[in-house]
Design a protein around this motif. Structure first.
Motif, PDB file in Angstrom:
ATOM      1  N   PRO A 177       0.806  -1.226   0.000  1.00 58.43           N
ATOM      2  CA  PRO A 177       0.000   0.000   0.000  1.00 58.43           C
ATOM      3  C   PRO A 177       0.835   1.270   0.000  1.00 58.43           C
ATOM      4  N   SER A 178       2.148   1.155   0.265  1.00 56.68           N
ATOM      5  CA  SER A 178       2.989   2.351   0.214  1.00 56.68           C
ATOM      6  C   SER A 178       4.279   2.104  -0.551  1.00 56.68           C
ATOM      7  N   ARG A 179       4.561   2.960  -1.491  1.00 57.03           N
ATOM      8  CA  ARG A 179       5.798   2.877  -2.268  1.00 57.03           C
ATOM      9  C   ARG A 179       7.024   3.088  -1.392  1.00 57.03           C
ATOM     10  N   TYR A 180       6.824   3.656  -0.199  1.00 59.87           N
ATOM     11  CA  TYR A 180       7.964   3.947   0.682  1.00 59.87           C
ATOM     12  C   TYR A 180       8.330   2.778   1.594  1.00 59.87           C
ATOM     13  N   ASP A 181       7.530   1.697   1.524  1.00 61.39           N
ATOM     14  CA  ASP A 181       7.809   0.520   2.351  1.00 61.39           C
ATOM     15  C   ASP A 181       8.850  -0.358   1.645  1.00 61.39           C
ATOM     16  N   THR A 182      10.078   0.135   1.625  1.00 64.45           N
ATOM     17  CA  THR A 182      11.119  -0.551   0.845  1.00 64.45           C
ATOM     18  C   THR A 182      11.476  -1.925   1.424  1.00 64.45           C
ATOM     19  N   LEU A 183      11.314  -2.097   2.738  1.00 66.53           N
ATOM     20  CA  LEU A 183      11.602  -3.406   3.346  1.00 66.53           C
ATOM     21  C   LEU A 183      10.722  -4.476   2.711  1.00 66.53           C
ATOM     22  N   ASN A 184       9.423  -4.216   2.682  1.00 68.33           N
ATOM     23  CA  ASN A 184       8.497  -5.217   2.148  1.00 68.33           C
ATOM     24  C   ASN A 184       8.547  -5.312   0.622  1.00 68.33           C
ATOM     25  N   ILE A 185       8.866  -4.209  -0.027  1.00 76.34           N
ATOM     26  CA  ILE A 185       8.987  -4.255  -1.493  1.00 76.34           C
ATOM     27  C   ILE A 185      10.159  -5.162  -1.875  1.00 76.34           C
ATOM     28  N   ALA A 186      11.295  -5.004  -1.195  1.00 81.17           N
ATOM     29  CA  ALA A 186      12.459  -5.868  -1.481  1.00 81.17           C
ATOM     30  C   ALA A 186      12.091  -7.328  -1.215  1.00 81.17           C
ATOM     31  N   ALA A 187      11.382  -7.580  -0.108  1.00 77.39           N
ATOM     32  CA  ALA A 187      11.014  -8.959   0.252  1.00 77.39           C
ATOM     33  C   ALA A 187      10.103  -9.580  -0.811  1.00 77.39           C
ATOM     34  N   ASP A 188       9.328  -8.762  -1.506  1.00 76.80           N
ATOM     35  CA  ASP A 188       8.433  -9.283  -2.537  1.00 76.80           C
ATOM     36  C   ASP A 188       9.180  -9.854  -3.753  1.00 76.80           C
ATOM     37  N   TYR A 189      10.483  -9.594  -3.863  1.00 83.07           N
ATOM     38  CA  TYR A 189      11.255 -10.220  -4.951  1.00 83.07           C
ATOM     39  C   TYR A 189      11.376 -11.726  -4.736  1.00 83.07           C
ATOM     40  N   VAL A 190      11.327 -12.134  -3.453  1.00 90.41           N
ATOM     41  CA  VAL A 190      11.422 -13.563  -3.135  1.00 90.41           C
ATOM     42  C   VAL A 190      10.138 -14.248  -3.615  1.00 90.41           C
ATOM     43  N   GLY A 191      10.311 -15.312  -4.378  1.00 92.65           N
ATOM     44  CA  GLY A 191       9.152 -16.038  -4.879  1.00 92.65           C
ATOM     45  C   GLY A 191       8.546 -15.453  -6.147  1.00 92.65           C
ATOM     46  N   SER A 192       9.114 -14.350  -6.633  1.00 89.76           N
ATOM     47  CA  SER A 192       8.548 -13.710  -7.833  1.00 89.76           C
ATOM     48  C   SER A 192       8.889 -14.488  -9.103  1.00 89.76           C
ATOM     49  N   GLY A 193      10.035 -15.183  -9.080  1.00 92.25           N
ATOM     50  CA  GLY A 193      10.449 -15.937 -10.268  1.00 92.25           C
ATOM     51  C   GLY A 193      11.132 -15.104 -11.331  1.00 92.25           C
ATOM     52  N   ILE A 194      11.283 -13.804 -11.097  1.00 96.19           N
ATOM     53  CA  ILE A 194      11.933 -12.952 -12.113  1.00 96.19           C
ATOM     54  C   ILE A 194      13.300 -13.538 -12.477  1.00 96.19           C
ATOM     55  N   ASP A 195      13.581 -13.598 -13.777  1.00 94.24           N
ATOM     56  CA  ASP A 195      14.801 -14.264 -14.244  1.00 94.24           C
ATOM     57  C   ASP A 195      16.040 -13.395 -14.170  1.00 94.24           C
ATOM     58  N   ILE A 196      15.855 -12.099 -14.445  1.00 92.87           N
ATOM     59  CA  ILE A 196      17.024 -11.214 -14.351  1.00 92.87           C
ATOM     60  C   ILE A 196      16.591  -9.810 -13.940  1.00 92.87           C
ATOM     61  N   PHE A 197      17.276  -9.258 -12.959  1.00 90.33           N
ATOM     62  CA  PHE A 197      17.049  -7.845 -12.642  1.00 90.33           C
ATOM     63  C   PHE A 197      18.390  -7.162 -12.418  1.00 90.33           C
ATOM     64  N   ILE A 198      18.491  -5.954 -12.926  1.00 90.27           N
ATOM     65  CA  ILE A 198      19.730  -5.181 -12.826  1.00 90.27           C
ATOM     66  C   ILE A 198      19.360  -3.744 -12.445  1.00 90.27           C
ATOM     67  N   GLY A 199      19.952  -3.263 -11.355  1.00 92.83           N
ATOM     68  CA  GLY A 199      19.679  -1.896 -10.908  1.00 92.83           C
ATOM     69  C   GLY A 199      20.439  -1.598  -9.637  1.00 92.83           C
ATOM     70  N   GLY A 200      19.989  -0.569  -8.904  1.00100.62           N
ATOM     71  CA  GLY A 200      20.630  -0.207  -7.648  1.00100.62           C
ATOM     72  C   GLY A 200      19.831  -0.704  -6.456  1.00100.62           C
ATOM     73  N   GLY A 201      20.236  -0.239  -5.249  1.00 96.23           N
ATOM     74  CA  GLY A 201      19.450  -0.506  -4.049  1.00 96.23           C
ATOM     75  C   GLY A 201      19.840  -1.739  -3.255  1.00 96.23           C
ATOM     76  N   ARG A 202      21.104  -2.134  -3.331  1.00 90.92           N
ATOM     77  CA  ARG A 202      21.563  -3.304  -2.586  1.00 90.92           C
ATOM     78  C   ARG A 202      21.204  -3.210  -1.095  1.00 90.92           C
ATOM     79  N   ARG A 203      21.297  -1.973  -0.533  1.00 91.99           N
ATOM     80  CA  ARG A 203      21.064  -1.789   0.918  1.00 91.99           C
ATOM     81  C   ARG A 203      19.694  -2.294   1.370  1.00 91.99           C
ATOM     82  N   HIS A 204      18.675  -2.161   0.493  1.00 90.58           N
ATOM     83  CA  HIS A 204      17.324  -2.590   0.900  1.00 90.58           C
ATOM     84  C   HIS A 204      17.190  -4.111   0.938  1.00 90.58           C
TER      85      HIS A 204
END
Ligand code: MG
Ligand code: ZN
Length: 355
Positions: free
Chosen positions: A138-165
């Motif tokens: 519900p909030s774009r600023y909830d970076t903790l939960n947004i990062a956690a949503d990558y788990v189980g997503s199945g995305i094959d490749i992602f490239i960008g910044g934000g390692r800290r999150h």
């Protein structure tokens, strides 16, 4: 009577031909989002580049309206959600309805249908635009939960910044380690992505946001796009990738014309890379658009022959003007016209024609 039957038969065959042409099945979709890139930004890039722009190779052009469910002027959460899910939501929401019900994204649908998926961005992987394709919050600023949503997503490749999150969090989780448990290779530079043969790869090129072009980001976006396409093309079923020129928006917010247009020109180079890929791989569609315009940019004087532009900003925020859609390759013809931002999702889905 006989004549009218022939007429009807003839008419229906014409209708069928037109229908089959406009619903030609697409195998690969490369969706490219210039965050904050309106017509003025494109025109400025054209002028500063002295009349050369890959975007001008586009075969069909459209426009769409960008308002969100609760505001005339959208933010990148609602704007990204509209493109990713085909639904309007309130500003700040990430792939959820205003009642916090999750909305399936085009990336998730592609995954479910056996396609490969990817994202390449010039911001943190948790930022609103990439988040809208993979997270549900519900909030774009909830970076903790947004990062956690990558788990189980199945995305094959992602490239960008934000390692800290992913790795330096206020909770006890290390998302990179969780992804590694799922079989991901998590790396920290483009060279490693190239050499890695893992099916699932995540690459953080920065702890925070990647540098801007003016700060020396170099050819990262074009190169990362090329590398990602090279990996994704190995799936015979096809792929979906979202590539974002994330920082065009930031140049607009800061009313920094050189910043905004250097990012637009950089994004256009990646567009050229994607178009070249489409030339070599039939069944590929490239759609280039924006989530909204940023800065209320006006070009009040200039000279194409020497690449000079006099520009004025009318806002330090997003504006509500319609944004352009540039389409190239298989199925490009259905993107002409004027429509709502949510239509883009439905057009892509129609071309994929998932069973
Ligand atoms: Mg963005
Ligand atoms: Zn913005």
């Amino acid at each position: 009577m006989k004549t009218s039957i022939i007429t009807i038969a003839l008419l229906s065959s014409i209708v069928n031909a037109a229908f089959s042409q406009s619903t030609e099945k697409v195998k690969n979709i490369i969706l490219m989002i210039g965050d904050g890139m309106g017509n003025a930004q494109v025109s400025a890039a054209y002028t500063i580049n002295q009349g050369i722009l890959n975007l001008e190779r586009s075969q069909y052009i459209g426009l769409f309206r960008t308002s969100s469910a609760d505001e005339y002027v959208t933010d990148s959460g609602a704007g990204g959600t509209a493109l990713a899910t085909g639904q309007k939501t309130n500003n700040k929401f990430i792939a959820m309805t205003p009642d916090s019900i999750s909305l399936k994204t085009i990336l998730e649908l592609a995954e479910e249908n056996g396609l490969s998926t990817g994202m390449v961005v010039t911001c943190e992987m948790t930022h609103a635009t990439p988040a809208s394709f993979i997270a549900h919050q519900p909030s774009r600023y909830d970076t903790l939960n947004i990062a956690a949503d990558y788990v189980g997503s199945g995305i094959d490749i992602f490239i960008g910044g934000g390692r800290r999150h992913f790795e330096e969090r206020t909770d006890s989780l290390n998302i990179s380690d969780l992804l590694r448990e799922e079989g991901y290779s998590i790396v920290y530079d483009l060279e490693s992505v190239k050499e890695d043969s893992a099916t699932n790869i995540g690459c953080f090129i920065a702890d925070n946001h990647p540098l801007s072009v003016m700060e020396g980001r170099g050819d990262y976006l074009t190169e990362a796009t090329r590398i990602a396409l090279d990996k994704l093309k190995t799936n015979a079923q096809g792929f979906f990738i979202m590539v974002e020129g994330s920082q065009i928006d930031w140049g607009g917010h800061s009313n920094n014309f050189s910043f905004q247009i250097s990012e637009t020109i950089d994004f256009d180079k990646a567009v050229g890379e994607a178009m070249n890929f489409a030339d070599e791989h039939p069944g590929t569609l490239v759609v280039v658009t924006a989530d909204h315009e940023t800065g209320g940019l006006a070009l009040v004087d200039g000279d194409i022959s020497n690449g000079q532009v006099e520009a004025k900003y009318s806002s330090d925020n997003h504006t509500a003007v319609m944004v352009p859609v540039f389409a190239y390759g298989t199925g490009a013809e259905i993107f002409s016209g004027i429509y709502e931002n949510t239509e883009l999702f439905h057009k892509m889905l129609r071309l994929y024609d998932f069973k």
